[in-house]
Every structure is written in structure tokens, then in C-alpha cells.
Write an enzyme that holds these catalytic residues in place. Structure first.
Site, PDB file in Angstrom:
ATOM      1  N   SER A  85       0.851  -1.182   0.000  1.00  0.00           N
ATOM      2  CA  SER A  85       0.000   0.000   0.000  1.00  0.00           C
ATOM      3  C   SER A  85       0.900   1.250   0.000  1.00  0.00           C
ATOM      4  CB  SER A  85      -0.953  -0.057   1.196  1.00  0.00           C
ATOM      5  OG  SER A  85      -2.001   0.850   1.065  1.00  0.00           O
ATOM      6  N   ASP A 119      -9.003  -5.462  -4.915  1.00  0.00           N
ATOM      7  CA  ASP A 119      -8.537  -4.424  -3.995  1.00  0.00           C
ATOM      8  C   ASP A 119      -9.249  -3.115  -4.328  1.00  0.00           C
ATOM      9  OD1 ASP A 119      -7.107  -2.471  -2.607  1.00  0.00           O
ATOM     10  OD2 ASP A 119      -5.181  -3.452  -2.914  1.00  0.00           O
ATOM     11  N   HIS A 167      -7.493  -6.007  -0.326  1.00  0.00           N
ATOM     12  CA  HIS A 167      -6.336  -5.168  -0.006  1.00  0.00           C
ATOM     13  C   HIS A 167      -5.560  -5.648   1.219  1.00  0.00           C
ATOM     14  CE1 HIS A 167      -3.953  -1.475   0.187  1.00  0.00           C
ATOM     15  NE2 HIS A 167      -4.213  -1.428   1.484  1.00  0.00           N
TER      16      HIS A 167
END
Length: 310
Positions: free
Chosen positions: A107, A260, A287
């Protein structure tokens, strides 16, 4: 995941007049060095993050980036930019006497991993990246402005926009900035909880109602907003993609959840097109790194890249 072992070495490093960052080492003191870079910005790392790495093989370094987790002061955005964090990673490497290491980030951690590798390619043995986020305006708009992921979860979106006056909802990130940095602590905490609840809902493959602690939410809400308002201190939409030439030689595996909603597949695809030498692995997942399909894929990616590090 591997057994979560206790750190054998930990402490605080003074990285500026204001900031002290927490760092720790676990696993094998003589093993292959790896640094885990958490997301957010502002999420902090947990002990479970050690579990992606075989503790008999890896010397596992984890830090909490400026202003979050165990680092001090908490939720502080002053002297807190992408390039400050890149410099901090180098300071930790030098302090620990590590020549080169594997860099693992997901991320926001993928943004930071790429920024660090492009700044210090000679210090990076390999990259394992998850949930690609390039900190582009299109990505932050998708997350926190109307017309993006808000279309998929309108009932949760209604809660996210509730703290913002209706006449300011056309620029939500900017409006939230005023609340998250408000002089009234209660205003800050209320806004932080709404921001963090929205994101916590999005990261789950099977969403569930969330109720984040307001104070614990302050770092991730305030720092994410701080970075988003400032475009991550990156020079344009293609800042990272345009510098891939600096890291083409570095063995890289990208792990991306197909579903995601926080960092959609589009960014991983853009990175893989700019960086064809990297291997893109798409997983039927969302995610959150600790969801079983992503855990398995990330552990496998670390195992697969290991021969390139020796």
C-alpha cells in the site's frame, strides 16, 4: 505465516530535532536483511508483520515511520514528508551496519519502497511490493472524493462525509484537513475516527462494520491527509514511473489483489507496464495483507525472491 518471534534488538533513533522513530530486529541476527515498510502513511507496524519472513533465514527489521505506531511524537505531521522517511530508512540501515537489504512494502509502503529504491538503488537487493499505490491524485481522489469507491459503498460513504458541511463536500480531502488539524482536540478525534472507519471498511475483502478507536485513528487519518494534500511530495503523476530505469536491475515481485478497492489493480498494472522486468502476481483477494490468500502469496513471493538475494 511464520512463527512470530520476539525482537532481539530494538530502540529509538533520533532522526530530527522533533522525531524519534521506533525500530526493531527479529529473526536471525546473521540472516538475510529485510526491512518491512508499513502502509498508511501513519498505520504503524504490528508484531504480526514479522510473520511474512522465515525467522531462521531473515534478519527482520521493522520501523514505525515518523508520527505513528511507537514512534514519537504521535500523529505529528511537522517535518514529515516522503523524503524525510526515505532518509530515515537510510539512517536505520547505517545504524545497523547493513550493506544491502530486501525491501518489503505494501500500500503506502509500496510507494515508500519504490521511492527509497530509486533514491538508493545500490542498497536494495530486491523488492516485494503489495497493493500498489503510487500516491497519484487519481488514486487519492478514488479513495476520498465523490465519484470513486464511494459508488460501491454509498451507505458507508454517507458516514464518511457526515463531518463535512454540505457546501464543502466537493473537496473533501481539503475539508478534512481543516478538521484533522483543528485546535479543538474533540474535532480532530471525531474527524479521525470517520476517516479511519471509512478506510478500515474498504480494506476488507468481505466488509464488516468497523468502529475504530478515535485516538488510535488520529495518526493514520492526520498523516494520510497530510500526505495526500501535498501530493506525497512527488513531482507529478508519473514521478515514480518515470524513474523505473534506476531500479530495472533489482529483482522485484509485485503481489496485487484483484478485488482491492483501496489500491485498485490499475496502479499495479501501470507499474508492471513501466517495469516489465518485475513479476506481477494477481491474487483473488482484496487489499488487507493479513487475509489468507494474500498472506500465502506474500510468503511465497519472499521465498521465491530469496535465491536472488544470496
Amino acid at each position: 505465516m511464520y512463527e512470530i518471534k520476539q525482537p532481539f534488538h530494538s530502540g529509538y533513533l533520533q532522526v530530527s530535532e522533533i522525531h524519534q522513530i521506533y525500530w526493531e530486529e527479529s529473526g536471525n541476527p546473521d540472516g538475510v536483511p529485510v526491512i518491512f515498510l508499513h502502509g498508511g502513511p501513519g498505520a504503524g507496524a504490528s508484531p504480526e508483520c514479522r510473520g511474512f519472513f522465515n525467522p531462521d533465514v531473515f534478519r527482520i527489521v521493522i520501523i514505525d515511520q515518523r508520527g505513528c505506531g511507537r514512534s514519537r511524537p504521535y500523529a505529528c505531521a511537522e517535518d514529515n514528508t516522503t523524503w524525510d522517511l526515505v532518509a530515515d530508512i537510510e539512517k536505520v540501515r547505517e545504524m545497523l551496519g547493513i550493506g544491502k537489504w530486501l525491501v518489503f512494502g505494501g500500500s503506502w509502503g509500496s510507494t515508500l519502497s519504490l521511492a527509497y529504491a530509486q533514491t538508493h538503488p545500490e542498497r536494495v537487493k530486491g523488492l516485494v511490493l503489495r497493493g500498489i499505490f503510487l500516491c497519484r491524485p487519481s488514486e487519492t481522489v478514488w479513495l476520498n472524493e465523490a465519484g470513486g469507491v464511494s459508488r460501491i459503498y454509498p451507505e458507508q460513504w454517507q458516514k464518511f462525509v457526515a463531518p463535512i458541511a454540505e457546501n464543502r463536500r466537493n473537496r473533501l480531502i481539503e475539508a478534512y484537513h481543516g478538521l484533522l488539524f483543528h485546535q479543538d482536540e474533540e474535532v480532530c478525534l471525531s474527524a479521525a475516527k470517520a476517516w479511519a472507519d471509512w478506510e478500515s471498511y474498504l480494506i476488507r475483502f468481505e466488509p464488516e462494520e468497523v468502529d475504530e478507536d478515535a485516538y488510535a485513528s488520529l495518526a493514520i487519518a492526520r498523516l494520510e491527509n497530510h500526505y495526500f494534500v501535498n501530493g506525497g511530495w512527488l513531482q507529478g503523476d508519473r514521478a515514480i514511473l518515470n524513474n523505473i530505469g534506476k531500479i530495472r536491475h533489482i529483482p522485484t515481485i509485485i503481489v496485487q489483489g484483484r478485488y482491492d478497492l483501496c489500491t485498485p489493480m490499475q496502479s499495479a498494472w501501470a507499474l508492471s507496464k513501466a517495469f516489465p522486468e518485475a513479476e506481477l502476481r494477481v491474487v483473488q483477494a482484496g487489499h488487507r495483507a493479513f487475509d489468507p490468500p494474500l498472506v500465502d502469496a506474500l510468503v511465497q513471493a519472499v521465498e521465491d525472491i530469496l535465491p536472488h538475494l544470496l
